[in-house]
Write a protein that holds these residues in place. Sequence first.
Motif, PDB file in Angstrom:
ATOM      1  N   SER A 105      40.422  60.986  38.253  1.00  0.00           N
ATOM      2  CA  SER A 105      40.888  59.625  38.415  1.00  0.00           C
ATOM      3  C   SER A 105      40.385  58.973  39.696  1.00  0.00           C
ATOM      4  O   SER A 105      40.014  59.641  40.660  1.00  0.00           O
ATOM      5  CB  SER A 105      42.421  59.623  38.385  1.00  0.00           C
ATOM      6  OG  SER A 105      42.919  58.326  38.261  1.00  0.00           O
ATOM      7  N   ALA A 116      47.595  56.634  34.428  1.00  0.00           N
ATOM      8  CA  ALA A 116      48.684  57.200  35.231  1.00  0.00           C
ATOM      9  C   ALA A 116      50.037  56.873  34.602  1.00  0.00           C
ATOM     10  O   ALA A 116      50.941  57.713  34.585  1.00  0.00           O
ATOM     11  CB  ALA A 116      48.610  56.673  36.662  1.00  0.00           C
ATOM     12  N   HIS A 167      49.850  58.073  45.637  1.00  0.00           N
ATOM     13  CA  HIS A 167      49.341  57.969  44.274  1.00  0.00           C
ATOM     14  C   HIS A 167      50.053  56.833  43.531  1.00  0.00           C
ATOM     15  O   HIS A 167      49.419  55.925  42.970  1.00  0.00           O
ATOM     16  CB  HIS A 167      49.546  59.303  43.563  1.00  0.00           C
ATOM     17  CG  HIS A 167      49.328  59.311  42.096  1.00  0.00           C
ATOM     18  ND1 HIS A 167      50.280  58.876  41.183  1.00  0.00           N
ATOM     19  CD2 HIS A 167      48.261  59.722  41.340  1.00  0.00           C
ATOM     20  CE1 HIS A 167      49.823  59.008  39.957  1.00  0.00           C
ATOM     21  NE2 HIS A 167      48.588  59.521  40.026  1.00  0.00           N
TER      22      HIS A 167
END
Length: 174
Positions: A105, A116, A167
Amino acid sequence: AKYPSLGTLEPVFGDFEKLGADTDVLTMTIRSPRGESKQMLIVSVDNTKLYIAMEGPLDVSKNAEQLSADKKKESAERVAELDAAVEGLPMRGNPDAKVTIVEFSDFQCPYCSRGAASVDEVLEKHSDKVRFVFMYYPLPFHPWAKPASIAAICAGNQKPEAFWTLHDAYFANQ
């Protein structure tokens, strides 16, 4: 680099051999920094169909128990190889799960952001059955993807939960 890029792979194709009246077979050998692997390709004589043999030939000299033992050994070797490949990478879910998802990713990629969200749904429903591993793959045309990956790696090295905080924030605020 832990994983080879397509540019570093060196495919070598063997000669076509007759497999049957309508098919030929050839072996493709792929050489990379991690070693060499072989893939059997079956091609129709008229070049309209290509079959990729996912497993090698079956040894008919072995009985069912021997074949089963070989398959179990090969499976254990593959699991060990996967475990070694993802060691130290950010992980969510059950570390001992039978299913491992490795996502390559880029924090700046809008499609990765959607991915995600999909992974989050899978983990909500199946966190006990799935191990999710994040693999950094910043694309060269995304200018802040690499610095974002470096920051997330550094945060994760200090505290694993910090990686996931970044993230989630990166994908929520692209």
